[in-house]
Enzyme design. Structure first.
Site, PDB file in Angstrom:
ATOM      1  N   GLU A  34      -2.900  -7.848 -14.605  1.00 28.38           N
ATOM      2  CA  GLU A  34      -1.477  -8.148 -14.414  1.00 28.38           C
ATOM      3  C   GLU A  34      -0.755  -6.969 -13.789  1.00 28.38           C
ATOM      4  OE1 GLU A  34      -0.485 -11.343 -14.159  1.00 28.38           O
ATOM      5  OE2 GLU A  34      -1.149 -11.592 -16.220  1.00 28.38           O
ATOM      6  N   THR A  36      -1.443  -5.568 -11.086  1.00 29.97           N
ATOM      7  CA  THR A  36      -2.319  -4.725 -10.276  1.00 29.97           C
ATOM      8  C   THR A  36      -2.328  -5.168  -8.821  1.00 29.97           C
ATOM      9  OG1 THR A  36      -4.189  -6.135 -10.893  1.00 29.97           O
ATOM     10  CG2 THR A  36      -3.861  -4.129 -12.183  1.00 29.97           C
ATOM     11  N   SER A  68      12.025 -33.733  -4.039  1.00 26.35           N
ATOM     12  CA  SER A  68      11.142 -33.398  -5.150  1.00 26.35           C
ATOM     13  C   SER A  68      11.417 -34.343  -6.310  1.00 26.35           C
ATOM     14  CB  SER A  68      11.385 -31.950  -5.604  1.00 26.35           C
ATOM     15  OG  SER A  68      10.745 -31.702  -6.841  1.00 26.35           O
ATOM     16  N   GLY A 121       8.714 -21.845 -14.336  1.00 23.93           N
ATOM     17  CA  GLY A 121       9.207 -20.758 -15.160  1.00 23.93           C
ATOM     18  C   GLY A 121       8.296 -20.347 -16.289  1.00 23.93           C
ATOM     19  N   ALA A 122       7.060 -20.837 -16.278  1.00 22.67           N
ATOM     20  CA  ALA A 122       6.147 -20.556 -17.383  1.00 22.67           C
ATOM     21  C   ALA A 122       5.147 -19.458 -17.058  1.00 22.67           C
ATOM     22  CB  ALA A 122       5.401 -21.835 -17.774  1.00 22.67           C
ATOM     23  N   SER A 125       2.747 -19.819 -11.917  1.00 20.98           N
ATOM     24  CA  SER A 125       2.815 -19.831 -10.454  1.00 20.98           C
ATOM     25  C   SER A 125       3.092 -21.211  -9.875  1.00 20.98           C
ATOM     26  CB  SER A 125       1.536 -19.250  -9.843  1.00 20.98           C
ATOM     27  OG  SER A 125       1.375 -17.925 -10.229  1.00 20.98           O
ATOM     28  N   GLU A 159       7.412 -16.863   0.052  1.00 19.82           N
ATOM     29  CA  GLU A 159       8.012 -16.366  -1.182  1.00 19.82           C
ATOM     30  C   GLU A 159       8.715 -15.023  -0.968  1.00 19.82           C
ATOM     31  OE1 GLU A 159       6.557 -17.125  -5.035  1.00 19.82           O
ATOM     32  OE2 GLU A 159       4.599 -17.790  -4.313  1.00 19.82           O
ATOM     33  N   ASP A 171      -1.136 -14.890  -6.698  1.00 20.19           N
ATOM     34  CA  ASP A 171      -0.837 -16.294  -6.957  1.00 20.19           C
ATOM     35  C   ASP A 171      -1.338 -17.202  -5.842  1.00 20.19           C
ATOM     36  OD1 ASP A 171       0.459 -15.152  -9.080  1.00 20.19           O
ATOM     37  OD2 ASP A 171       2.480 -15.525  -8.318  1.00 20.19           O
ATOM     38  N   TYR A 223      11.014  -8.076 -12.320  1.00 18.93           N
ATOM     39  CA  TYR A 223       9.739  -7.953 -11.600  1.00 18.93           C
ATOM     40  C   TYR A 223       9.898  -7.006 -10.413  1.00 18.93           C
ATOM     41  CZ  TYR A 223       5.577  -9.556  -8.990  1.00 18.93           C
ATOM     42  OH  TYR A 223       4.393  -9.623  -8.298  1.00 18.93           O
TER      43      TYR A 223
END
Length: 385
Positions: A34, A36, A68, A121-122, A125, A159, A171, A223
């Protein structure tokens, strides 16, 4: 009705004709490694059974029209020349960011309907799954000369540059490159990869994903702060990436007695120790040893994310503590942090007991029980229909 049929049917109802195809890309969970990825290190993700589906068809009016099923009432309709960061906003920006890069190849425009079951949001990805499904669809539909690695870059740029989420390539690589029954060992510096066997069922194990319900947003969360701190630490150490630092002892020069120096030292220490944990986990899996033995490394990784990288939150800590106390071989938070999910490596026969223990701990914390998913190593992005 299966996922492809659901998406195709919804597309036909919205646009009046069948799509030219339906493509899917999975969410991912990272076994270890994580934060890295943007430091040039190694990561070890698996693709999830849950996917985002994109039903796509060409238009003749030069517009990008998006819908969507997870965001009813938030359709987007934009002329291709008007695509730019921030336009369209929200979920549609991930799709538009992909199309923007190849807009010259789609003069007639595109209709895209999105459906999926990757929780948003979990920390799984969902955004990368969306971008990767669309990237693969556009590549196939328009016969573009783009290799899988090129698609990773297309989805990442959507992104990073269009939405403003400063992700690495973990991701997108997981969503596009993973193979069923394996974890993907990815060197994010040179982009080389290896499929590492990870057969949980044969070992009598399950990898649970425990969604705390605490959502996060990479574009707005801390982040980006962590990424900038890693870049600053690397600059002070005279290297381009923290991956290049030879060992933890070399980080001592950062701890100069100032609050900032101590913070940078802890951030860099997490990256180097996490890189070591990736290699130790892979060594176990390659050797054919009992995969239960990777459990303590997962828990050790959570402690580092909590203490050195400071990206955990109380519910994630509670989730890990309760799972381990109930018999999980190891557990840790996953994803960028500041919310999202944890994973727990448990014996198949202990799933109910661990799940119940975590739910009980959440109740005592005044929180709703987490949603529990099973992380079965699954296939990467593909065309469904």
């Amino acid at each position: 009705m299966n996922g492809a049929a659901t998406a195709a049917g919804a597309f036909a109802r919205r646009f009046g004709s069948a799509p030219e195809g339906v493509w899917a890309a999975p969410g991912r969970v990272n076994v270890i490694g994580e934060h890295t990825d943007y430091n040039g290190g190694h990561v070890l993700p698996i693709a999830l059974p849950r996917t985002t589906r994109a039903a796509v068809g060409r238009r003749d009016d030069g517009r990008l029209v998006l819908r969507s099923l997870q965001h009813p009432g938030a359709d987007a309709d934009v002329a291709l020349p008007d695509l730019r960061p921030g336009t369209p906003p929200g979920w549609a920006g991930y799709v538009a960011g992909v199309v923007h890069q190849v807009a010259g190849s789609v003069p007639g425009g595109l209709s895209i309907l999105v459906d999926g079951d990757v929780p948003e949001g979990a920390g799984l990805s969902s955004s990368a799954a969306l971008a990767c499904a669309v990237a693969l669809a556009v590549r196939d539909l328009l016969h573009l000369d783009l290799a899988p690695g090129d698609l990773v870059d297309v989805a990442r740029r959507a992104e990073n540059d269009f939405v403003g989420a400063p992700t690495g390539i973990l991701d997108q690589s997981a969503s596009l490159l993973c193979v069923e029954g394996h974890a993907l060992l990815l060197d994010t510096r040179d982009r080389s990869s290896e499929q590492v066997p990870f057969d949980l069922t044969a070992a009598g194990l399950a990898l649970l994903v425990l969604d705390t319900g605490t959502t996060h947003d990479h574009a707005a969360s801390g982040y980006g702060d962590r990424r900038r701190e890693c870049e600053e630490a690397a600059a002070r150490l005279g290297v381009g990436l923290l991956r290049e630092v030879p060992d933890v002892a070399a980080l001592d020069v950062l701890a100069d007695g100032s609050a900032e120096g101590d913070r940078l030292h802890r951030r860099a220490r997490h990256v180097l120790t996490e890189e070591d944990r990736v290699h130790r986990v892979v060594s176990v899996l390659r050797s054919g040893a009992d995969p239960r033995s990777i459990g303590p490394l997962l828990t050790e990784g959570h402690a580092s994310l909590r203490e050195d990288f400071a990206v955990s939150v109380p519910l994630l800590d509670a989730c890990v503590e309760a799972a381990v106390a109930a018999g999980a071989h190891g557990a840790r938070m996953v994803g960028g942090g500041f919310g999202g999910s944890a994973i727990a490596l448990v014996d198949a026969g202990a799933v109910d007991a661990v799940t119940a223990a975590v739910a009980d701990r959440f109740a005592r914390e005044g929180a709703a029980a987490p949603r529990v998913l099973s992380a079965v190593p699954s296939a990467g992005a593909r065309r469904l229909a």
